[in-house]
Design a protein around this motif. Structure first.
Motif, PDB file in Angstrom:
ATOM      1  N   ASP A 124      35.777  35.101  37.336  1.00 24.22           N
ATOM      2  CA  ASP A 124      36.658  35.020  35.906  1.00 24.22           C
ATOM      3  C   ASP A 124      37.546  36.402  35.498  1.00 24.22           C
ATOM      4  O   ASP A 124      38.962  36.017  35.751  1.00 24.22           O
ATOM      5  CB  ASP A 124      36.312  35.017  34.636  1.00 24.22           C
ATOM      6  CG  ASP A 124      34.541  34.170  33.890  1.00 24.22           C
ATOM      7  OD1 ASP A 124      35.470  33.205  34.439  1.00 24.22           O
ATOM      8  OD2 ASP A 124      33.947  34.468  33.095  1.00 24.22           O
ATOM      9  N   GLU A 125      38.255  36.955  36.092  1.00 29.55           N
ATOM     10  CA  GLU A 125      39.079  38.307  36.938  1.00 29.55           C
ATOM     11  C   GLU A 125      39.631  37.108  37.678  1.00 29.55           C
ATOM     12  O   GLU A 125      40.937  37.869  37.768  1.00 29.55           O
ATOM     13  CB  GLU A 125      38.434  39.586  37.258  1.00 29.55           C
ATOM     14  CG  GLU A 125      39.494  40.855  37.296  1.00 29.55           C
ATOM     15  CD  GLU A 125      40.565  40.911  35.456  1.00 29.55           C
ATOM     16  OE1 GLU A 125      41.489  40.148  36.604  1.00 29.55           O
ATOM     17  OE2 GLU A 125      39.591  40.863  35.244  1.00 29.55           O
ATOM     18  N   ASP A 126      39.732  37.180  38.835  1.00 27.45           N
ATOM     19  CA  ASP A 126      40.062  36.531  39.770  1.00 27.45           C
ATOM     20  C   ASP A 126      41.301  35.181  39.224  1.00 27.45           C
ATOM     21  O   ASP A 126      42.808  35.751  39.965  1.00 27.45           O
ATOM     22  CB  ASP A 126      39.289  35.856  41.333  1.00 27.45           C
ATOM     23  CG  ASP A 126      38.196  36.284  42.102  1.00 27.45           C
ATOM     24  OD1 ASP A 126      39.057  37.824  41.915  1.00 27.45           O
ATOM     25  OD2 ASP A 126      37.665  36.122  42.577  1.00 27.45           O
ATOM     26  N   ILE A 127      40.147  34.093  38.635  1.00 32.41           N
ATOM     27  CA  ILE A 127      41.219  33.694  37.926  1.00 32.41           C
ATOM     28  C   ILE A 127      42.778  34.050  37.157  1.00 32.41           C
ATOM     29  O   ILE A 127      43.313  33.653  36.666  1.00 32.41           O
ATOM     30  CB  ILE A 127      40.506  32.672  36.957  1.00 32.41           C
ATOM     31  CG1 ILE A 127      39.478  31.703  38.008  1.00 32.41           C
ATOM     32  CG2 ILE A 127      41.439  31.411  35.931  1.00 32.41           C
ATOM     33  CD1 ILE A 127      38.327  31.310  36.861  1.00 32.41           C
ATOM     34  N   LYS A 128      42.229  34.662  36.158  1.00 36.15           N
ATOM     35  CA  LYS A 128      43.317  35.575  35.953  1.00 36.15           C
ATOM     36  C   LYS A 128      44.669  36.638  36.410  1.00 36.15           C
ATOM     37  O   LYS A 128      45.718  36.462  35.816  1.00 36.15           O
ATOM     38  CB  LYS A 128      42.587  36.937  34.504  1.00 36.15           C
ATOM     39  CG  LYS A 128      41.623  36.140  33.985  1.00 36.15           C
ATOM     40  CD  LYS A 128      40.854  38.539  32.281  1.00 36.15           C
ATOM     41  CE  LYS A 128      39.897  36.906  31.914  1.00 36.15           C
ATOM     42  NZ  LYS A 128      39.319  38.053  31.291  1.00 36.15           N
ATOM     43  N   VAL A 129      44.231  37.008  37.615  1.00 27.96           N
ATOM     44  CA  VAL A 129      44.684  36.738  38.436  1.00 27.96           C
ATOM     45  C   VAL A 129      45.805  36.178  38.856  1.00 27.96           C
ATOM     46  O   VAL A 129      46.911  36.383  39.061  1.00 27.96           O
ATOM     47  CB  VAL A 129      44.273  38.446  39.425  1.00 27.96           C
ATOM     48  CG1 VAL A 129      45.983  37.833  40.303  1.00 27.96           C
ATOM     49  CG2 VAL A 129      43.289  39.383  39.226  1.00 27.96           C
ATOM     50  N   PHE A 130      45.134  35.107  39.286  1.00 24.98           N
ATOM     51  CA  PHE A 130      46.008  34.176  39.899  1.00 24.98           C
ATOM     52  C   PHE A 130      47.139  32.780  38.630  1.00 24.98           C
ATOM     53  O   PHE A 130      47.779  33.490  39.270  1.00 24.98           O
ATOM     54  CB  PHE A 130      44.658  32.781  40.427  1.00 24.98           C
ATOM     55  CG  PHE A 130      44.237  32.872  41.626  1.00 24.98           C
ATOM     56  CD1 PHE A 130      44.878  33.392  42.802  1.00 24.98           C
ATOM     57  CD2 PHE A 130      43.172  32.572  41.835  1.00 24.98           C
ATOM     58  CE1 PHE A 130      44.628  33.584  43.927  1.00 24.98           C
ATOM     59  CE2 PHE A 130      42.225  33.279  43.322  1.00 24.98           C
ATOM     60  CZ  PHE A 130      43.213  32.895  44.336  1.00 24.98           C
ATOM     61  N   GLU A 131      46.557  33.131  38.011  1.00 25.51           N
ATOM     62  CA  GLU A 131      46.741  32.395  36.186  1.00 25.51           C
ATOM     63  C   GLU A 131      48.518  33.794  36.410  1.00 25.51           C
ATOM     64  O   GLU A 131      50.176  32.733  35.593  1.00 25.51           O
ATOM     65  CB  GLU A 131      46.621  32.952  34.846  1.00 25.51           C
ATOM     66  CG  GLU A 131      45.284  31.732  34.805  1.00 25.51           C
ATOM     67  CD  GLU A 131      44.325  31.642  33.915  1.00 25.51           C
ATOM     68  OE1 GLU A 131      44.843  32.422  33.460  1.00 25.51           O
ATOM     69  OE2 GLU A 131      43.965  31.344  33.647  1.00 25.51           O
ATOM     70  N   LYS A 132      48.567  34.995  36.100  1.00 17.32           N
ATOM     71  CA  LYS A 132      49.325  36.127  36.577  1.00 17.32           C
ATOM     72  C   LYS A 132      50.255  35.732  37.824  1.00 17.32           C
ATOM     73  O   LYS A 132      51.509  36.107  37.446  1.00 17.32           O
ATOM     74  CB  LYS A 132      49.210  37.858  36.488  1.00 17.32           C
ATOM     75  CG  LYS A 132      48.509  38.084  34.838  1.00 17.32           C
ATOM     76  CD  LYS A 132      48.039  39.866  35.317  1.00 17.32           C
ATOM     77  CE  LYS A 132      46.834  40.084  34.311  1.00 17.32           C
ATOM     78  NZ  LYS A 132      46.071  41.282  33.869  1.00 17.32           N
ATOM     79  N   LEU A 133      50.271  35.686  38.729  1.00 18.36           N
ATOM     80  CA  LEU A 133      50.687  35.318  39.941  1.00 18.36           C
ATOM     81  C   LEU A 133      51.734  34.394  39.780  1.00 18.36           C
ATOM     82  O   LEU A 133      52.682  33.421  39.836  1.00 18.36           O
ATOM     83  CB  LEU A 133      49.606  34.483  40.752  1.00 18.36           C
ATOM     84  CG  LEU A 133      49.395  36.005  41.972  1.00 18.36           C
ATOM     85  CD1 LEU A 133      48.075  36.351  42.675  1.00 18.36           C
ATOM     86  CD2 LEU A 133      50.229  37.035  42.527  1.00 18.36           C
TER      87      LEU A 133
END
Length: 161
Positions: A124-133
């Motif tokens: 879930d944390e990876d998904i949040k970071v991908f969204e920020k990218l």
């Protein structure tokens, strides 16, 4: 700019990166960006062994990698940045490193991950970071090896949510 490619791969330097990507992109230096690996001599030795002859290797913590790139240290080289997760790229970009595109390769499965493809698993944390990218207009694609079709990673991610 010397950055030819940016890849997320949990295995860092291995056969696909060392042989296929390095050849396809005509890479002269791998830069593994990982705070923990930069402090681990055994892991660094393994990465050196996996690096093909004729290709240089840097294993650096995030801050030093950003500083070296921004100082122009690699401007005459063809650089492939490799990291285990998207958070490294977010930190590099926030430090001012001009990354426009990220290739997502292997991200291993754990108890906390969701499967995106057979070889890409995200938390879930990876998904949040991908969204920020994505908010920073970074193009993100999934492509294991150069011969595979490039896929829009954001579409893959949205299909699995």
């Amino acid at each position: 700019m010397a950055i030819i490619g940016s890849r997320i791969d949990g295995r860092l330097v291995h056969g696909q990166v060392a042989n296929l990507w390095a050849t396809k992109l005509d890479i002269s230096r791998f830069m593994v960006v990982d705070d923990a690996v930069a402090e681990n001599n055994i892991e660094k030795q393994g990465l050196k062994l996996a690096t093909p002859s004729g290709v240089k290797l840097s294993v650096l913590p995030i801050e030093k990698a950003a500083n070296n790139i921004l100082a122009g240290k690699y401007d005459s080289q063809r650089l492939l940045i490799i990291a285990r997760n998207p958070e490294v790229y977010l930190k590099l970009i926030e430090a001012g490193v001009p990354i426009e595109e990220i290739n997502v390769g292997n991200m291993s499965q754990t108890d906390e991950t969701k499967s995106i493809t057979k070889s890409i698993n995200v938390t879930d944390e990876d998904i949040k970071v991908f969204e920020k990218l994505v908010e920073k207009n970074i193009q993100i694609n999934a492509q294991m090896v150069p011969g595979d079709r490039r896929e829009d990673f954001v579409k893959l991610l949205n299909n699995r949510k």
